[in-house]
Design a protein around this motif. Structure first.
Motif, mmCIF file in Angstrom:
data_model
loop_
_atom_site.group_PDB
_atom_site.id
_atom_site.type_symbol
_atom_site.label_atom_id
_atom_site.label_comp_id
_atom_site.label_asym_id
_atom_site.label_seq_id
_atom_site.Cartn_x
_atom_site.Cartn_y
_atom_site.Cartn_z
ATOM 1 N N ALA A 25 0.876 -1.172 0.000
ATOM 2 C CA ALA A 25 0.000 0.000 0.000
ATOM 3 C C ALA A 25 0.914 1.223 0.000
ATOM 4 O O ALA A 25 1.511 1.565 1.024
ATOM 5 C CB ALA A 25 -0.915 -0.005 1.222
ATOM 6 N N GLY A 26 1.059 1.824 -1.198
ATOM 7 C CA GLY A 26 2.092 2.849 -1.407
ATOM 8 C C GLY A 26 3.104 2.314 -2.417
ATOM 9 O O GLY A 26 4.205 2.842 -2.532
ATOM 10 N N GLY A 27 2.702 1.265 -3.144
ATOM 11 C CA GLY A 27 3.624 0.608 -4.074
ATOM 12 C C GLY A 27 3.587 1.170 -5.482
ATOM 13 O O GLY A 27 4.218 0.622 -6.375
ATOM 14 N N ARG A 54 -3.509 5.364 -5.662
ATOM 15 C CA ARG A 54 -4.561 6.027 -6.447
ATOM 16 C C ARG A 54 -4.226 6.034 -7.934
ATOM 17 O O ARG A 54 -5.104 6.121 -8.773
ATOM 18 C CB ARG A 54 -4.734 7.484 -5.971
ATOM 19 C CG ARG A 54 -5.214 7.627 -4.539
ATOM 20 C CD ARG A 54 -4.951 9.018 -4.020
ATOM 21 N NE ARG A 54 -3.536 9.340 -4.138
ATOM 22 C CZ ARG A 54 -2.986 10.527 -3.907
ATOM 23 N NH1 ARG A 54 -3.760 11.529 -3.547
ATOM 24 N NH2 ARG A 54 -1.690 10.729 -4.030
ATOM 25 N N ASN A 55 -2.936 5.963 -8.261
ATOM 26 C CA ASN A 55 -2.511 6.180 -9.644
ATOM 27 C C ASN A 55 -2.433 4.857 -10.430
ATOM 28 O O ASN A 55 -1.439 4.131 -10.372
ATOM 29 C CB ASN A 55 -1.138 6.866 -9.617
ATOM 30 C CG ASN A 55 -0.740 7.385 -10.972
ATOM 31 O OD1 ASN A 55 -1.091 6.816 -11.996
ATOM 32 N ND2 ASN A 55 0.015 8.470 -10.973
ATOM 33 N N ALA A 56 -3.521 4.584 -11.178
ATOM 34 C CA ALA A 56 -3.594 3.320 -11.924
ATOM 35 C C ALA A 56 -2.546 3.263 -13.034
ATOM 36 O O ALA A 56 -1.997 2.194 -13.313
ATOM 37 C CB ALA A 56 -4.993 3.157 -12.513
ATOM 38 N N SER A 110 3.471 2.221 3.037
ATOM 39 C CA SER A 110 4.448 3.301 2.799
ATOM 40 C C SER A 110 3.850 4.552 2.173
ATOM 41 O O SER A 110 4.595 5.446 1.776
ATOM 42 C CB SER A 110 5.583 2.793 1.896
ATOM 43 O OG SER A 110 5.089 2.535 0.597
ATOM 44 N N ALA A 111 2.513 4.619 2.052
ATOM 45 C CA ALA A 111 1.922 5.798 1.393
ATOM 46 C C ALA A 111 2.329 7.055 2.146
ATOM 47 O O ALA A 111 2.197 7.137 3.373
ATOM 48 C CB ALA A 111 0.409 5.678 1.347
ATOM 49 N N GLY A 112 2.859 8.039 1.417
ATOM 50 C CA GLY A 112 3.385 9.220 2.098
ATOM 51 C C GLY A 112 2.915 10.535 1.523
ATOM 52 O O GLY A 112 2.366 10.607 0.429
HETATM 53 N N1 LIG Z 1 11.819 9.364 1.057
HETATM 54 C C1 LIG Z 1 12.434 9.639 2.201
HETATM 55 O O1 LIG Z 1 13.544 10.181 2.214
HETATM 56 C C2 LIG Z 1 11.789 9.293 3.487
HETATM 57 C C3 LIG Z 1 12.465 9.585 4.687
HETATM 58 C C4 LIG Z 1 11.883 9.231 5.894
HETATM 59 C C5 LIG Z 1 10.654 8.601 5.900
HETATM 60 N N2 LIG Z 1 10.004 8.334 4.734
HETATM 61 C C6 LIG Z 1 8.698 7.675 4.800
HETATM 62 O O2 LIG Z 1 8.747 6.464 4.073
HETATM 63 C C7 LIG Z 1 7.491 6.231 3.429
HETATM 64 C C8 LIG Z 1 7.720 6.071 1.950
HETATM 65 O O3 LIG Z 1 8.359 7.213 1.456
HETATM 66 P P1 LIG Z 1 8.330 7.633 -0.069
HETATM 67 O O4 LIG Z 1 9.276 8.776 -0.201
HETATM 68 O O5 LIG Z 1 8.453 6.438 -0.934
HETATM 69 O O6 LIG Z 1 6.847 8.148 -0.155
HETATM 70 P P2 LIG Z 1 6.115 8.970 -1.256
HETATM 71 O O7 LIG Z 1 6.927 9.000 -2.513
HETATM 72 O O8 LIG Z 1 5.699 10.236 -0.644
HETATM 73 O O9 LIG Z 1 4.837 8.058 -1.411
HETATM 74 C C9 LIG Z 1 4.343 7.740 -2.587
HETATM 75 C C10 LIG Z 1 3.274 6.671 -2.411
HETATM 76 O O10 LIG Z 1 2.258 7.146 -1.530
HETATM 77 C C11 LIG Z 1 1.005 6.922 -2.155
HETATM 78 N N3 LIG Z 1 0.001 7.890 -1.706
HETATM 79 C C12 LIG Z 1 0.163 9.212 -1.469
HETATM 80 N N4 LIG Z 1 -1.018 9.762 -1.110
HETATM 81 C C13 LIG Z 1 -1.923 8.749 -1.127
HETATM 82 C C14 LIG Z 1 -3.298 8.672 -0.848
HETATM 83 N N5 LIG Z 1 -4.015 9.724 -0.475
HETATM 84 N N6 LIG Z 1 -3.913 7.465 -0.952
HETATM 85 C C15 LIG Z 1 -3.231 6.366 -1.334
HETATM 86 N N7 LIG Z 1 -1.924 6.371 -1.602
HETATM 87 C C16 LIG Z 1 -1.288 7.548 -1.510
HETATM 88 C C17 LIG Z 1 1.316 7.110 -3.632
HETATM 89 O O11 LIG Z 1 0.326 6.447 -4.393
HETATM 90 P P3 LIG Z 1 -0.599 7.178 -5.499
HETATM 91 O O12 LIG Z 1 0.173 8.306 -6.039
HETATM 92 O O13 LIG Z 1 -0.865 6.062 -6.461
HETATM 93 O O14 LIG Z 1 -1.809 7.568 -4.728
HETATM 94 C C18 LIG Z 1 2.655 6.399 -3.752
HETATM 95 O O15 LIG Z 1 2.469 4.996 -3.905
HETATM 96 C C19 LIG Z 1 6.616 7.428 3.772
HETATM 97 O O16 LIG Z 1 5.813 7.102 4.870
HETATM 98 C C20 LIG Z 1 7.603 8.500 4.159
HETATM 99 O O17 LIG Z 1 7.041 9.400 5.092
HETATM 100 C C21 LIG Z 1 10.544 8.659 3.536
#
Ligand SMILES: NC(=O)c1ccc[n+]([C@@H]2O[C@H](COP(=O)([O-])OP(=O)(O)OC[C@H]3O[C@@H](n4cnc5c(N)ncnc54)[C@H](OP(=O)(O)O)[C@@H]3O)[C@@H](O)[C@H]2O)c1
Length: 312
Positions: A25-27, A54-56, A110-112
């Motif tokens: 979930a967040g993939g 959300r993004n098909a 991991s949705a962020g």
């Molecule tokens: N990247 C970093 O440096 C970092 C550092 C510390 C912690 N983290 C944490 O690690 C996790 C993963 O990080 P990331 O950078 O990969 O995250 P990200 O790029 O912000 O997350 C993208 C994912 O989140 C989904 N998403 C966002 N809003 C959504 C919604 N309303 N409903 C359903 N899905 C939703 C997106 O799916 P859709 O677009 O398909 O909706 C996508 O699959 C997060 O919790 C982040 O806070 C990241």
């Protein structure tokens, strides 16, 4: 600390004698996508992989890159649309999964959403940051727990993992656990720059909330592994929101490229058998505990959990 070579070698040794069921979930992008791709690669596509987001279009592109096994033995790669800020939608998604899946081996959350300036209330009255970073994760685990338990009863590996900031939580003010008071406040440190207290608190509190989340479920379900892991600073689309101006001066810290991060995250996922784990960006165990029997005690996080329970 495991080296990258050790992490890869550990992942390569993952050869289950069943077709594992894994939900990301967040993939559809970011770290969740990279983990799903690595999982598909190591299983050679012989897995039931479900991406939720959300993004098909993005999901379609990710899935089209997965290896296709020659044999038809239950593998499947699919996408489910679900907005993680809406708890009712997550509940409906999970109910549909319970109706058609026999079990789940891996649940990765991991949705962020990153923003120091934007904070709003969801249509269900929850803080937007906390909905994505915490409430949705509670609901996913809680609603899919029966399927995780079934995988464990089959004698298979079972693991729920939340990716956030293990061990990095700031002190939480218990009189505003849902950030309703904080949402009323904004600050302007510089001309034209607006910061939101709720956004900053949401991002600051959610690591602690996620620590408590895995502890809450792990102590009640001793046969299953529950992990909260910090991925480190990884360049994803999530880091290119309005936080960019704050993060750009430390962009040299983005030492971990996505693929490296995914190897460590996957190692953390595949390595654990049962118990509670808090892990670092290189899959080091910061804290762990294996419960011999279910324990039902209040970890101080029950108020927030109850908020979600009442949103049925
Ligand atoms: N990247 C970093 O440096 C970092 C550092 C510390 C912690 N983290 C944490 O690690 C996790 C993963 O990080 P990331 O950078 O990969 O995250 P990200 O790029 O912000 O997350 C993208 C994912 O989140 C989904 N998403 C966002 N809003 C959504 C919604 N309303 N409903 C359903 N899905 C939703 C997106 O799916 P859709 O677009 O398909 O909706 C996508 O699959 C997060 O919790 C982040 O806070 C990241």
């Amino acid at each position: 600390m495991p080296t990258l070579a050790e992490a890869k070698s550990s992942n390569e040794s993952y050869t289950p004698n069943y077709v594992p069921v894994a939900i990301f979930a967040g993939g559809t992008s970011g770290i969740g996508q990279a983990m799903a791709e690595a999982f598909a690669r190591y299983t050679r596509g012989r897995a039931h992989i479900i991406l939720i987001g959300r993004n098909a279009d993005s999901a379609g592109r990710v899935i089209s890159g997965f290896p296709i096994p020659e044999q038809e033995d239950g593998w499947r790669h699919e996408f489910i649309a679900c907005d993680a800020t809406r708890m009712r939608e997550i509940r409906a998604t999970c109910a549909a999964l319970r109706a058609r899946l026999s079990h789940i081996n891996f649940l990765v959350l991991s949705a962020g959403f990153n923003s120091f300036a934007t904070s709003k209330e969801t249509s269900e009255g929850l803080d937007y940051h906390l909905a994505l970073r915490y409430y949705s994760r509670y609901v996913y685990i809680n609603e899919l727990l029966p399927l995780l338990v079934k995988a464990h009863e089959r004698g298979q590996q079972t693991h729920a993992m939340t990716i956030m900031g293990a061990g990095l939580g700031v002190p939480i003010s218990t009189d505003d656990i849902g950030l309703d008071k904080a949402r009323a406040q904004t600050i302007k440190p510089l001309k034209g720059v607006m910061l939101s207290f709720a956004a900053m608190k949401g991002m600051g509190y959610s690591p602690g909330y996620n620590d408590a989340l895995v502890a809450y479920f792990a102590c009640r379900n001793p046969g299953i592994a529950f992990t909260h892991v910090h991925p480190g600073f990884v360049k994803t689309s999530g880091l290119h929101t309005d936080a960019g101006w704050l993060l750009s001066p430390i962009s040299w810290l983005y030492e971990l490229v996505m693929e490296i991060c995914a190897e460590y995250m996957l190692q953390a996922l595949l390595d654990a058998k049962r118990g509670l784990f808090l892990r670092s960006p290189t899959a080091n165990i910061i804290s762990t505990h294996v419960f011999d029997a279910p324990v039902d005690f209040d970890l101080g996080c029950s108020t927030a959990h109850k908020t979600v329970r009442f949103l049925a």
